[in-house]
Design a protein around this motif. Structure first.
Motif, PDB file in Angstrom:
ATOM      1  N   ASP A   1      39.892  61.946   9.656  1.00 46.42           N
ATOM      2  CA  ASP A   1      39.475  62.840  10.728  1.00 46.42           C
ATOM      3  C   ASP A   1      38.160  62.308  11.292  1.00 46.42           C
ATOM      4  N   ASP A   2      38.264  61.414  12.248  1.00 48.09           N
ATOM      5  CA  ASP A   2      37.098  60.673  12.723  1.00 48.09           C
ATOM      6  C   ASP A   2      35.995  61.574  13.256  1.00 48.09           C
ATOM      7  N   SER A   3      36.360  62.569  14.069  1.00 50.07           N
ATOM      8  CA  SER A   3      35.324  63.419  14.660  1.00 50.07           C
ATOM      9  C   SER A   3      34.618  64.244  13.591  1.00 50.07           C
ATOM     10  N   ALA A   4      35.374  64.770  12.623  1.00 49.99           N
ATOM     11  CA  ALA A   4      34.756  65.562  11.554  1.00 49.99           C
ATOM     12  C   ALA A   4      33.865  64.688  10.673  1.00 49.99           C
TER      13      ALA A   4
ATOM     14  N   ARG B   1      32.323  61.941  11.613  1.00 50.77           N
ATOM     15  CA  ARG B   1      31.119  61.620  12.390  1.00 50.77           C
ATOM     16  C   ARG B   1      30.111  62.770  12.351  1.00 50.77           C
ATOM     17  N   ALA B   2      30.615  63.998  12.510  1.00 51.76           N
ATOM     18  CA  ALA B   2      29.719  65.160  12.460  1.00 51.76           C
ATOM     19  C   ALA B   2      29.066  65.272  11.083  1.00 51.76           C
TER      20      ALA B   2
ATOM     21  N   GLU C   1      26.352  62.671  10.718  1.00 44.04           N
ATOM     22  CA  GLU C   1      25.141  63.049  11.444  1.00 44.04           C
ATOM     23  C   GLU C   1      24.265  63.955  10.585  1.00 44.04           C
TER      24      GLU C   1
END
Length: 882
Positions: free
Chosen positions: A628-631, A633-634, A637
């Motif tokens: 889950d790339d977006s998760a 990345r978050a 961060e």
């Protein structure tokens, strides 16, 4: 302090006698802490009242509600103690929330901030009046200002270190301009509206402050003010008013003065009198000149305010206790805000057997990391204290030394003590101090403090120069002189003791907790990183004392101050059980990381890498998928924000005011490289492998917190999984829709256990335990505590205790240290692991028990219940007879 301060005074008596001592205290059954700000107002809180009432708490526990600096996310930067924050909805919004809470059966506890205010020129009218009128302001005595600074440029003035660059550069560059404020001349600097004194504006003609001539005229105008504008970097060395810790945006308040107390607490007392609040949490009580006297007066005034209601208020204080320190019963409060309990419950769920392996791994990791992290932890803390005194708390340290030196010069017997000698002696005395502060000279109960300071003095005598032990002895004599000492000595003693808390916090929590990385789950506010684990017998002994002495203190497992969320810590605790495997994994990751590190000297060192691995393992969310790339990345961060804060707080590679950009960039690059390769998959895989054991620890911690003696607080939203990191990460918005859905779910324990990653299991456990507290309210409020024993091979893996009040009896039991027993796919333990191990419930006449969590009926022949049966459904149980 101002020149007439005494530092420590007898607590003034309230104007009313208040209720008699046998009037009951409004003790909350359980609280829900809510962090209020412009993005989560009283109206937003009101929308969650029905959910929190159904969850089972009895009180909303609100972060500070006073007017604060616009945009404040925490409320501790108060600008007006006599106004409810308009950004939160003002007084109408608060009353509306209070009414809705009362209709739902909930009370309110508020967080109050007596130690400090925002040093906001624009928004704090008291502070602005002082800057306008100086020592003649009616509020000049409200703040801890030294109007007789030894610096002639500050005599009768307030240092105002708000400039972003040196003073003359600011003037010459035209950054300060003349402006008009409703017909009165003022100065503008950025967002700051700087007042001008009456004398200075008489006959003031407009002029252009730009250019050399304008800058000279502006300088001449500024020289006439009751403040001295300065570059922000001057604050640590030259500040002539007491700050909160080393935060120059917060100015200390002299609440020990009766008129200041009245002004600070007028709104609080009115809310108590009118029935809108049931109690208070006092922030940073150790920062006050006289914490004991303050608490006594607060008790008397609040008692009087609530007398007509026929109850006494609940009062708890934010106080960090050393391992062997006890809270003063003479303060007439109900206890601490629970950092001490957070330490105890965490320690009992760690395995001391892992200490040797963890020590070895830490030594290896820190070997190439420079000074400040290798060696005895207590010595490292002393080194950090020395650094803080001479680099970050200079003005506070120098102020205390100057006052002590004045005491020396005032007495012919001590006049030969030089300022330099006093500096060395005081530093040596403060560096080994084992508590946050002492309370010497306040009243008559300082024997323990004398013993603490005498132990520090013994250490100091060995550390100072051969000619300085006499100076240490004199400091000890001054500190232990008693309340009848002269005003100058009382002031000096107060200054020294008010220096102790920022020194302890900044050297420990805000430095060593980011330098020392043996196991980060033990680097928590109120905890002691050098103590890896607590044996159950010691834990039970402490809980028994808590039941007798502080039965109504707060029980915290997560707070707005925590370094890691309660479930992050509980997963990391598993590493103490699997220390050899953990060490092998780290060595594997280090081999993979070697080609990714870049060249010295700017690559992240071994200590920082080990702490990064721990953080990633601990904070990997249960439902996070690597694809889950977006998760991801978050999540990265959040890890990156933690990493930057950790580097700067550790102060080994730069710090907040002087960052090492090259090191920070190299560390950030290393994290990005991890995210793009096999190393992240390995870290995530290991995190998932130990996640069920961590979840079991979390359920154990939840059971203990909600059944131990005291008032449990659920920090905002942590009835669901809490894999947060240090602030601001631990203050992110709460997904109340998800929590409501979890609370509404009726699938049952088997489903919740099987699908434990979604957090419903924890929400449902919190709900069930709070419901039990409600049905047995008197028992959990006032019941005694007794340890229960297990029998059999697996007895060390059960922790159980009894709460009893009269004939009412409840037994809480949980598995512990179960990493090698837990099932791989859910936080449960198969019956085969328990064998014939039993829990001794201690009552042979009671043959039958009911588990309040599952509703099952259990037989206890001969006063014993098999653990295989007890934990057949859940790894925790709460039993009542019948």
């Amino acid at each position: 302090m101002s020149d007439d301060a005494t530092g420590s005074i007898e607590a003034p008596q309230a104007s009313h006698a208040g209720p008699p001592a046998d009037v009951p205290t409004l003790v909350p059954r359980a609280t829900a802490r809510l962090q209020l700000h412009a993005g989560f107002t009283f109206a937003d809180a009101a929308r969650q009242v029905d959910y929190l009432a159904r969850l089972g708490v009895s009180h909303l526990y609100l972060s500070p509600i006073f007017a604060a600096t616009p945009g404040s996310t925490h409320g501790y930067d108060v600008t007006d103690f006599q106004q409810i924050n308009p950004e939160l909805g003002g007084e109408p919004g608060f009353i509306s929330l209070a009414r809705q809470a009362r209709d739902a059966g909930l009370g309110i506890v508020i967080d109050i901030v007596p130690n400090h205010m925002a040093a906001s020129v624009t928004h704090n009218r008291w502070w602005r009046d002082v800057l306008t009128r100086g020592a003649e302001s009616p509020y000049a005595g409200h703040f801890d200002i030294d109007w007789h600074s030894p610096d002639p440029d500050l005599h009768g003035k307030v240092l105002l270190p708000i400039l972003g660059k040196p003073y003359w550069d600011t003037l010459r560059d035209g950054d300060i301009s003349l402006a008009d404020d409703d017909g009165r001349p003022i100065l503008r600097y950025g967002d700051n509206s700087l007042p001008l004194s009456d004398d200075s504006i008489a006959g003031l003609a407009p002029f252009d402050p730009r250019g050399d001539d304008g800058a000279q005229r502006l300088h001449a105008l500024l020289e006439q003010q009751h403040y001295r504008l300065a570059w922000w970097r001057t604050a640590a060395d030259e500040m002539n008013w007491r700050r909160f810790f080393e935060v120059s945006e917060l100015v200390a308040v002299r609440v020990e003065q009766p008129d200041v107390f009245d002004d600070v607490h007028a709104l609080v007392l009115r809310l108590a009198r009118d029935g809108w609040i049931d109690g208070v949490r006092v922030d940073h009580v150790d920062g006050l000149a006289d914490p004991g006297g303050y608490c006594q007066r607060l008790r008397a005034e609040l008692n009087a305010a609530m007398a007509a209601r026929g109850v006494r208020p609940w009062i708890v204080v934010e106080k960090i206790l050393a391992e062997q320190e006890t809270l003063r019963t003479e303060w007439q409060i109900d206890g601490t805000t629970g950092y001490d309990f957070m330490d105890e419950v965490g320690a009992v769920l760690h395995d001391g057997a892992g200490e040797t392996e963890l020590d070895m791994l830490w030594r290896q990791a820190s070997a190439d990391s420079g000074a400040g992290i290798s060696g005895d932890y207590d010595q490292l803390v002393r080194d950090a204290r020395r650094h803080m005194l001479h680099r970050h708390l200079v003005t506070e340290f120098e102020g205390a030394c100057r006052r002590l030196h004045a005491c020396a010069r005032a007495d012919v017997a001590t006049r030969d003590l030089t300022l330099a000698c006093i500096r060395r002696a005081l530093a040596a005395l403060l560096e080994p101090l084992g508590v946050y502060r002492t309370y010497l000279g306040e009243h008559a109960w300082s024997r323990d403090d004398r013993l603490i300071l005498e132990a520090a003095a013994e250490d100091a005598r060995r550390a100072v120069r051969p000619d300085d032990p006499a100076a240490v002895d004199q400091l000890l004599a001054w500190m232990c002189g008693g309340p009848q000492s002269d005003a100058a000595l009382r002031e000096a003693r107060a200054r020294v003791q008010q220096l102790m808390p920022p020194l302890a916090a900044k050297a420990g929590e805000d430095t060593m907790f980011y330098r020392y990385g043996r196991l980060l789950s033990r680097n928590e506010v109120g905890s002691h990183p050098s103590t890896l684990a607590m044996p159950p017998d010691r834990f039970h002994a402490r809980m028994a004392v808590r039941a007798r002495t502080w039965p109504h203190a707060m029980l915290a497992t997560a707070t707005h101050d925590h370094k890691r969320g309660e479930d992050t810590r509980m997963r990391l605790a598993v590493l103490s059980e699997l220390a050899p495997e953990w060490r092998a994994r780290v060595q594997q990751w280090e081999a993979q990381a070697l080609p990714l590190l870049g060249s010295a000297p700017h690559r992240p060192d071994g200590a920082d890498r080990l702490m990064l691995y721990q953080t990633m393992v601990g904070a990997w969310q249960p439902q996070l998928r690597e694809d889950d790339d977006s998760a991801v990345r978050a999540w990265l961060e959040r890890i990156a924000a933690w990493q930057l804060k950790a580097i700067r707080e550790a102060k080994r590679h730069g710090h907040w005011t002087s960052p090492d950009s090259a090191y920070e960039q190299a560390s950030a690059a290393f994290l990005r490289t991890i995210a793009d390769g096999d190393l992240l998959r390995g870290i995530a895989g290991f995190a998932n492998r130990i996640a069920t054991a961590g979840a079991l620890n979390s359920l154990a911690q939840t059971l203990i917190q909600l059944t131990a003696p005291g008032v449990p607080d659920r920090y905002q939203g942590t009835e669901g999984w809490d894999f947060s990191l240090v602030d601001p990460d631990n203050r992110r918005p709460v997904d109340y829709d998800a929590l409501r859905a979890a609370l509404d779910c009726t699938a049952g324990w088997d489903s919740w256990l099987r699908e434990w990653r979604d957090g419903r299991i924890k929400v449902q456990l919190v709900h069930a335990l709070l419901r039990a507290r409600q049905s047995h309210a008197a028992l959990f409020r006032d019941g005694a505590y007794r340890q229960l024993q297990g029998e059999g091979a697996r007895a060390p893996h059960v922790l159980a205790f009894e709460r009893r009040l009269g004939d009412d009896r409840v037994i809480a039991a949980t598995a512990r240290l179960a990493a090698r027993m837990v099932e791989p796919d859910r936080p449960a333990i198969a019956a085969r692991h328990w064998g014939d191990t039993q829990l001794c419930v201690g009552d042979r006449s009671a043959q039958r028990w009911t588990d309040l969590l599952t509703g099952r009926t259990l037989d206890a022949p001969h006063g014993r219940i098999g653990l295989a049966t007890l934990f057949e459904v859940l790894p925790v149980a709460l039993l009542v007879r019948g």
